[in-house]
Design an enzyme around this catalytic site. Structure first.
Site, PDB file in Angstrom:
ATOM      1  N   CYS A 102      14.847 -40.607 -39.952  1.00  0.00           N
ATOM      2  CA  CYS A 102      13.888 -41.319 -39.279  1.00  0.00           C
ATOM      3  C   CYS A 102      13.862 -41.145 -38.010  1.00  0.00           C
ATOM      4  O   CYS A 102      15.059 -40.863 -37.220  1.00  0.00           O
ATOM      5  CB  CYS A 102      14.461 -42.752 -39.489  1.00  0.00           C
ATOM      6  SG  CYS A 102      13.309 -43.922 -38.889  1.00  0.00           S
ATOM      7  N   LYS A 141      17.911 -36.896 -46.981  1.00  0.00           N
ATOM      8  CA  LYS A 141      16.521 -36.714 -46.531  1.00  0.00           C
ATOM      9  C   LYS A 141      16.704 -36.372 -44.880  1.00  0.00           C
ATOM     10  O   LYS A 141      17.251 -37.104 -44.280  1.00  0.00           O
ATOM     11  CB  LYS A 141      15.374 -37.681 -46.579  1.00  0.00           C
ATOM     12  CG  LYS A 141      13.931 -37.238 -46.303  1.00  0.00           C
ATOM     13  CD  LYS A 141      13.041 -38.195 -46.799  1.00  0.00           C
ATOM     14  CE  LYS A 141      11.790 -37.378 -46.466  1.00  0.00           C
ATOM     15  NZ  LYS A 141      11.406 -37.334 -44.965  1.00  0.00           N
ATOM     16  N   ASN A 202       8.791 -31.154 -47.486  1.00  0.00           N
ATOM     17  CA  ASN A 202       8.038 -32.195 -47.049  1.00  0.00           C
ATOM     18  C   ASN A 202       7.373 -31.806 -45.765  1.00  0.00           C
ATOM     19  O   ASN A 202       8.020 -31.399 -44.921  1.00  0.00           O
ATOM     20  CB  ASN A 202       8.886 -33.421 -47.007  1.00  0.00           C
ATOM     21  CG  ASN A 202       8.337 -34.667 -46.481  1.00  0.00           C
ATOM     22  OD1 ASN A 202       8.884 -35.506 -45.826  1.00  0.00           O
ATOM     23  ND2 ASN A 202       7.005 -34.914 -47.044  1.00  0.00           N
ATOM     24  N   GLY A 203       6.054 -32.462 -45.670  1.00  0.00           N
ATOM     25  CA  GLY A 203       5.367 -31.926 -44.377  1.00  0.00           C
ATOM     26  C   GLY A 203       3.963 -31.247 -44.517  1.00  0.00           C
ATOM     27  O   GLY A 203       4.064 -30.354 -45.170  1.00  0.00           O
TER      28      GLY A 203
END
Length: 333
Positions: A102, A141, A202-203
């Site tokens: 985050c 993550k 991811n991305g």
């Protein structure tokens, strides 16, 4: 088949844990479109430890969502471990995920989220402390790094593995990038080559073809889809189908979109109350309407809706209008 610890996941398509979005109503809807694994939005360790009512409500999981990964965040070892133990013993989550990605300041200021990316030793310490106290598999993550000068992606992922973590999800952007710029798949590939536990990439997965390309180019074990699934659970379904058959399924009709939007709304009302659910659903309705002709005026009206009936009426009126125009075009044609 993707396997995380002893949890078997039927396909490699994973719903990302998006804050303010991935509650049970959204997750269940996406799950029904075929996601192998769904991830709950991040929950504060201190909120769990202090039994904050709002936080406790965020731990609700419908059995139909499983397998599910529940994500916690925090910057202090004691509270993180305590929160993980609570999730382990008191929820029906299958996997405990720790947030190290985050990028928002209110999280990183607490030494949580992406702040961990600067210190592989802290990652090892925190993950090993959690792993030692829980039965469920622990995953992490993370992002590739804090900024271009501090990319410790390989060391950070290896620290998770050494600490007993069972998988890593890696977003190919730095903390400084936030959600802008291009995700670096080369670093995702490098991490995969240096890791023995599953890696989920991811991305920049915007289409089913992107998902296949990520799997092919990086060798990752799974593909995590986030923003591309907002208002579009068909992205999950179409990706699963494309990976399994090579067939690209058609986009949904406007009626199909609105029917699922209303189903999502009703699940949100059941989860919360009508007043809260309708307000929260405004942003989701706008996402469902993306790409629908004439949606701008309706989107503005949706932002004024206070009740389910008002919102549903607006959506159904738009469908009727679109279908009438399509019918007229067919007649003219």
């Amino acid at each position: 088949m993707l396997k995380i610890g002893d949890i078997e996941i039927k396909n490699p398509v994973v719903l990302a844990p998006m804050a303010g979005v991935c509650n049970s109503a959204f997750r269940l809807t996406v799950k029904e479109f075929g996601a192998g694994l769904v991830c709950a939005e991040m929950v504060s360790d201190k909120g769990i430890v202090n039994k904050n009512e709002k936080t406790m409500n965020m731990l609700y999981i419908d059995e139909r969502e499983k397998p599910l990964s529940l994500q916690i965040f925090g910057g202090e070892r004691k509270t993180l471990v305590e929160a993980a133990k609570f999730v382990d013993q008191n929820t029906n989550a299958d996997i405990i995920d720790i947030n190290m990605g985050c990028p928002v300041p209110k999280i990183t200021k607490c030494d949580a989220g992406a702040k961990w990316l600067l210190d592989p030793n802290k990652i090892y310490e925190m993950v090993s402390a959690v792993v030692a106290e829980v039965e469920k598999p622990v995953t992490v993550k993370m992002r590739i790094g804090w900024d271009e000068e501090h990319i410790f992606a390989v060391k950070n992922a290896q620290a998770v593995e050494r600490a007993g973590g069972k998988a890593v999800s890696l977003h190919g952007r730095t903390r400084v990038q936030m959600y802008e710029g291009k995700a670096n798949w080369d670093i995702i590939r490098e991490v995969k080559q240096n890791l023995n536990i599953p890696l989920i990439g991811n991305g920049d997965v915007q289409t089913p073809q992107d998902a296949k390309r990520m799997l092919d180019e990086t060798g990752v074990d799974g593909v995590m889809i986030g923003r591309a699934a907002l208002g579009d659970p068909w992205m999950i379904y179409r990706t699963v189908q494309y990976l399994e058959t090579g067939i690209l399924m058609p986009q949904p009709s406007v009626r199909e979109k609105i029917d699922v939007c209303i189903l999502h709304l009703d699940r949100l009302i059941a989860l919360k109350n009508e007043n809260i659910a309708v307000r929260e659903m405004r942003k989701h309705a706008a996402w469902y309407l993306k790409g629908v002709r004439g949606n701008a005026i309706v989107r503005n009206a949706i932002n004024e809706c206070e009740t389910r009936d008002d919102l549903v009426a607006l959506l159904n009126d738009l469908v009727a209008e679109v279908e009438e125009k399509e019918q007229n075009q067919l007649i003219v044609g």
